[in-house]
Design a protein around this motif. Structure first.
Motif, short mmCIF file in Angstrom:
data_model
loop_
_atom_site.label_atom_id
_atom_site.label_comp_id
_atom_site.label_asym_id
_atom_site.label_seq_id
_atom_site.Cartn_x
_atom_site.Cartn_y
_atom_site.Cartn_z
N PRO A 1 3.16 -30.27 -52.06
CA PRO A 1 3.09 -30.84 -53.41
C PRO A 1 4.29 -30.43 -54.25
O PRO A 1 4.95 -29.44 -53.96
N ASP A 2 4.56 -31.21 -55.31
CA ASP A 2 5.69 -30.91 -56.19
C ASP A 2 5.66 -29.50 -56.74
O ASP A 2 6.68 -28.87 -56.91
N ASN A 3 4.47 -29.00 -57.06
CA ASN A 3 4.37 -27.70 -57.72
C ASN A 3 4.28 -26.54 -56.74
O ASN A 3 4.11 -25.41 -57.16
N GLU A 4 4.39 -26.79 -55.44
CA GLU A 4 4.32 -25.70 -54.46
C GLU A 4 5.71 -25.47 -53.89
O GLU A 4 6.21 -26.23 -53.08
N SER A 5 6.36 -24.39 -54.29
CA SER A 5 7.71 -24.10 -53.85
C SER A 5 7.68 -23.28 -52.57
O SER A 5 6.67 -22.70 -52.21
N PRO A 6 8.84 -23.18 -51.87
CA PRO A 6 8.90 -22.31 -50.70
C PRO A 6 8.60 -20.86 -51.05
O PRO A 6 8.00 -20.15 -50.25
N LEU B 1 5.91 -18.41 -49.25
CA LEU B 1 6.27 -17.08 -48.74
C LEU B 1 5.44 -16.00 -49.41
O LEU B 1 5.07 -15.01 -48.76
N GLY B 2 5.11 -16.16 -50.67
CA GLY B 2 4.26 -15.19 -51.37
C GLY B 2 2.88 -15.12 -50.76
O GLY B 2 2.32 -14.04 -50.55
N ILE B 3 2.31 -16.28 -50.44
CA ILE B 3 0.99 -16.32 -49.79
C ILE B 3 1.06 -15.66 -48.42
O ILE B 3 0.18 -14.87 -48.05
N LEU B 4 2.11 -15.96 -47.67
CA LEU B 4 2.29 -15.35 -46.35
C LEU B 4 2.44 -13.83 -46.47
O LEU B 4 1.84 -13.07 -45.71
N GLY B 5 3.22 -13.37 -47.44
CA GLY B 5 3.40 -11.93 -47.67
C GLY B 5 2.10 -11.25 -48.03
O GLY B 5 1.79 -10.15 -47.55
N PHE B 6 1.31 -11.89 -48.89
CA PHE B 6 0.02 -11.34 -49.28
C PHE B 6 -0.91 -11.23 -48.07
O PHE B 6 -1.58 -10.21 -47.88
#
Length: 149
Positions: A112-117, A121-126
């Motif tokens: 989506p437009d509002n979901e940046s790389p 990466l933040g979700i993956l890091g968490f």
């Protein structure tokens, strides 16, 4: 749409009036994020329900956008194309190609437009940090758990 083939291309002009939610579609592609094999063009990924593009009815998912307000989109990065769309004004003229012969190379899920790389990466890091904490807790208390069995 992933892995499909297209037929004879046709080019048409589509005029849209920007609505409250923008133009009402998401794009993919660019020189830094090729969506089609050997093609760095900008493509319509998703038409948003009740958006300007959906209400007009001519723009379709998979269409290649060649120009916006007379400015060619070839050789642009994805972010440069997004900025061009955002600054295009209220009345937007698109030159659109439908069809072609290259198989789709892009992801089956469009970001989506509002979901940046950085968000991804933040979700993956968490998730990784959570896994490390759980592993440490397991190792720390494992001898105690075994004593009870």
């Amino acid at each position: 749409m992933n892995g499909t083939m297209r037929n004879t291309p046709t080019v048409s002009e589509i005029n849209l009036k920007r609505g409250p939610a923008g133009l009402g579609f998401n794009i993919v592609g660019g020189v830094d994020q090729q969506y089609m094999l050997n093609d760095s063009g900008i493509y319509v990924a998703k038409i948003k329900e009740n958006g300007a593009a959906a209400l007009d009815g001519r723009l379709q998912e998979g269409d290649k956008i060649l120009e916006i307000n007379g400015e060619k989109l070839e050789s642009l990065s994805h972010n440069a194309a997004v900025m061009l769309f955002r600054s295009a004004g209220e009345d937007v003229k698109l030159l659109v190609e439908r069809g072609g012969s290259a198989p789709v190379n892009g992801p089956s899920r469009v970001r989506p437009d509002n979901e940046s790389p950085a968000y991804t990466l933040g979700i993956l890091g968490f998730a990784m940090a959570t896994a490390v904490v759980l592993a440490c807790v397991y190792v720390r208390f494992r001898p105690h758990i075994r004593k009870h069995f």
